[in-house]
Motif scaffolding. Structure first.
Motif, PDB file in Angstrom:
ATOM      1  N   VAL A  32       0.853  -1.190   0.000  1.00 58.30           N
ATOM      2  CA  VAL A  32       0.000   0.000   0.000  1.00 58.30           C
ATOM      3  C   VAL A  32       0.888   1.238   0.000  1.00 58.30           C
ATOM      4  O   VAL A  32       2.083   1.165   0.290  1.00 58.30           O
ATOM      5  CB  VAL A  32      -0.966   0.033   1.208  1.00 58.30           C
ATOM      6  CG1 VAL A  32      -1.930  -1.139   1.170  1.00 58.30           C
ATOM      7  CG2 VAL A  32      -0.212   0.066   2.532  1.00 58.30           C
ATOM      8  N   THR A  33       0.290   2.367  -0.315  1.00 57.06           N
ATOM      9  CA  THR A  33       1.012   3.641  -0.317  1.00 57.06           C
ATOM     10  C   THR A  33       0.244   4.633   0.555  1.00 57.06           C
ATOM     11  O   THR A  33      -0.565   4.235   1.374  1.00 57.06           O
ATOM     12  CB  THR A  33       1.155   4.194  -1.748  1.00 57.06           C
ATOM     13  OG1 THR A  33      -0.149   4.384  -2.287  1.00 57.06           O
ATOM     14  CG2 THR A  33       1.950   3.260  -2.636  1.00 57.06           C
ATOM     15  N   THR A  34       0.482   5.908   0.335  1.00 57.99           N
ATOM     16  CA  THR A  34      -0.283   6.944   1.018  1.00 57.99           C
ATOM     17  C   THR A  34      -1.219   7.609   0.018  1.00 57.99           C
ATOM     18  O   THR A  34      -0.919   7.685  -1.174  1.00 57.99           O
ATOM     19  CB  THR A  34       0.645   7.999   1.652  1.00 57.99           C
ATOM     20  OG1 THR A  34       1.596   8.422   0.685  1.00 57.99           O
ATOM     21  CG2 THR A  34       1.382   7.438   2.848  1.00 57.99           C
ATOM     22  N   GLY A  35      -2.350   8.081   0.534  1.00 58.62           N
ATOM     23  CA  GLY A  35      -3.334   8.751  -0.306  1.00 58.62           C
ATOM     24  C   GLY A  35      -2.963  10.195  -0.547  1.00 58.62           C
ATOM     25  O   GLY A  35      -1.932  10.683  -0.064  1.00 58.62           O
ATOM     26  N   PRO A  36      -3.800  10.928  -1.282  1.00 56.74           N
ATOM     27  CA  PRO A  36      -3.523  12.323  -1.634  1.00 56.74           C
ATOM     28  C   PRO A  36      -3.340  13.244  -0.418  1.00 56.74           C
ATOM     29  O   PRO A  36      -2.588  14.206  -0.471  1.00 56.74           O
ATOM     30  CB  PRO A  36      -4.741  12.762  -2.445  1.00 56.74           C
ATOM     31  CG  PRO A  36      -5.498  11.539  -2.768  1.00 56.74           C
ATOM     32  CD  PRO A  36      -5.036  10.447  -1.859  1.00 56.74           C
ATOM     33  N   GLU A  37      -4.020  12.933   0.704  1.00 62.20           N
ATOM     34  CA  GLU A  37      -3.891  13.762   1.902  1.00 62.20           C
ATOM     35  C   GLU A  37      -2.720  13.326   2.777  1.00 62.20           C
ATOM     36  O   GLU A  37      -2.510  13.860   3.856  1.00 62.20           O
ATOM     37  CB  GLU A  37      -5.182  13.721   2.735  1.00 62.20           C
ATOM     38  CG  GLU A  37      -6.376  14.366   2.051  1.00 62.20           C
ATOM     39  CD  GLU A  37      -7.076  13.395   1.110  1.00 62.20           C
ATOM     40  OE1 GLU A  37      -7.152  12.182   1.412  1.00 62.20           O
ATOM     41  OE2 GLU A  37      -7.529  13.847   0.055  1.00 62.20           O
ATOM     42  N   GLY A  38      -1.997  12.306   2.339  1.00 59.38           N
ATOM     43  CA  GLY A  38      -0.839  11.833   3.082  1.00 59.38           C
ATOM     44  C   GLY A  38      -1.125  10.722   4.066  1.00 59.38           C
ATOM     45  O   GLY A  38      -0.220  10.246   4.751  1.00 59.38           O
ATOM     46  N   ALA A  39      -2.378  10.285   4.166  1.00 59.66           N
ATOM     47  CA  ALA A  39      -2.727   9.202   5.085  1.00 59.66           C
ATOM     48  C   ALA A  39      -2.391   7.847   4.451  1.00 59.66           C
ATOM     49  O   ALA A  39      -2.504   7.661   3.236  1.00 59.66           O
ATOM     50  CB  ALA A  39      -4.204   9.261   5.432  1.00 59.66           C
ATOM     51  N   LEU A  40      -1.996   6.922   5.298  1.00 59.02           N
ATOM     52  CA  LEU A  40      -1.701   5.566   4.865  1.00 59.02           C
ATOM     53  C   LEU A  40      -2.979   4.916   4.350  1.00 59.02           C
ATOM     54  O   LEU A  40      -4.019   4.980   4.997  1.00 59.02           O
ATOM     55  CB  LEU A  40      -1.154   4.783   6.058  1.00 59.02           C
ATOM     56  CG  LEU A  40      -0.622   3.394   5.830  1.00 59.02           C
ATOM     57  CD1 LEU A  40       0.583   3.414   4.905  1.00 59.02           C
ATOM     58  CD2 LEU A  40      -0.216   2.786   7.162  1.00 59.02           C
ATOM     59  N   VAL A  41      -2.934   4.317   3.168  1.00 61.45           N
ATOM     60  CA  VAL A  41      -4.077   3.620   2.595  1.00 61.45           C
ATOM     61  C   VAL A  41      -4.100   2.209   3.196  1.00 61.45           C
ATOM     62  O   VAL A  41      -3.113   1.481   3.115  1.00 61.45           O
ATOM     63  CB  VAL A  41      -3.970   3.543   1.053  1.00 61.45           C
ATOM     64  CG1 VAL A  41      -5.102   2.716   0.479  1.00 61.45           C
ATOM     65  CG2 VAL A  41      -3.960   4.941   0.457  1.00 61.45           C
ATOM     66  N   VAL A  42      -5.212   1.841   3.828  1.00 58.60           N
ATOM     67  CA  VAL A  42      -5.338   0.538   4.467  1.00 58.60           C
ATOM     68  C   VAL A  42      -6.222  -0.336   3.578  1.00 58.60           C
ATOM     69  O   VAL A  42      -7.296   0.090   3.152  1.00 58.60           O
ATOM     70  CB  VAL A  42      -5.923   0.686   5.888  1.00 58.60           C
ATOM     71  CG1 VAL A  42      -6.051  -0.660   6.561  1.00 58.60           C
ATOM     72  CG2 VAL A  42      -5.045   1.615   6.717  1.00 58.60           C
ATOM     73  N   PRO A  43      -5.778  -1.564   3.295  1.00 59.79           N
ATOM     74  CA  PRO A  43      -6.515  -2.395   2.340  1.00 59.79           C
ATOM     75  C   PRO A  43      -7.835  -2.939   2.890  1.00 59.79           C
ATOM     76  O   PRO A  43      -8.008  -3.099   4.086  1.00 59.79           O
ATOM     77  CB  PRO A  43      -5.549  -3.548   2.060  1.00 59.79           C
ATOM     78  CG  PRO A  43      -4.723  -3.658   3.287  1.00 59.79           C
ATOM     79  CD  PRO A  43      -4.590  -2.251   3.816  1.00 59.79           C
TER      80      PRO A  43
END
Length: 146
Positions: free
Chosen positions: A20-31
């Motif tokens: 996973v990566t981080t989203g546009p707001e910088g939050a960690l994307v959780v699957p």
């Protein structure tokens, strides 16, 4: 090695791991679903000589039930954690600490790119706000290589 499975033997947890990566707001994307754990791909590879390997997962969901990391609030020091890589190799860790932080106060060192090798497991915890449908805190487990 890129992690593909997380095992917490004392808790009878075995979960697939995806990058996973981080989203546009910088939050960690959780699957999704909550039975799957995310390896933050900018973090260190398990078994490397340095850096923090970061894994995160949902504690639960309305449709998916309890998450693989729901047990983190009960994990104690000394418990074993095993990551299996895409190449079949296993990397073992021992839990050294468990902390709970307000989401807005999650320390940046949790994501530290340097330093000695370690594993960090993150899930939600604390009070659940039914209005916002979010937990107030994060449960963070720190583990050292065995």
């Amino acid at each position: 090695t890129v992690p593909v499975e997380l095992v917490l033997p004392a808790r009878d947890v075995r979960a697939p791991v995806v990058a996973v990566t981080t989203g546009p707001e910088g939050a960690l994307v959780v699957p999704e679903p909550p039975s799957t754990v995310g390896w933050w791909s900018p973090s260190a590879l398990p078994g490397g000589a340095a850096g923090t390997t970061v894994l995160a997962g949902h504690v639960d969901s309305a449709t998916g039930g309890l998450g693989a990391l729901a047990v983190l609030r009960h994990v104690g020091e000394g418990e074993e954690v095993v990551l299996t890589g895409a190449d079949g190799r296993s990397v073992g860790y021992r839990v050294s600490a468990r902390r709970q932080y307000a989401k807005a106060e999650l320390p940046p060192e949790v994501f530290a790119p340097g330093g000695p090798p370690r594993l960090v497991l993150i899930t939600c915890g604390g009070a659940f706000d039914r209005r916002t449908r979010h937990y107030a805190d994060n449960v963070v487990v720190f583990a050292e290589p065995t």
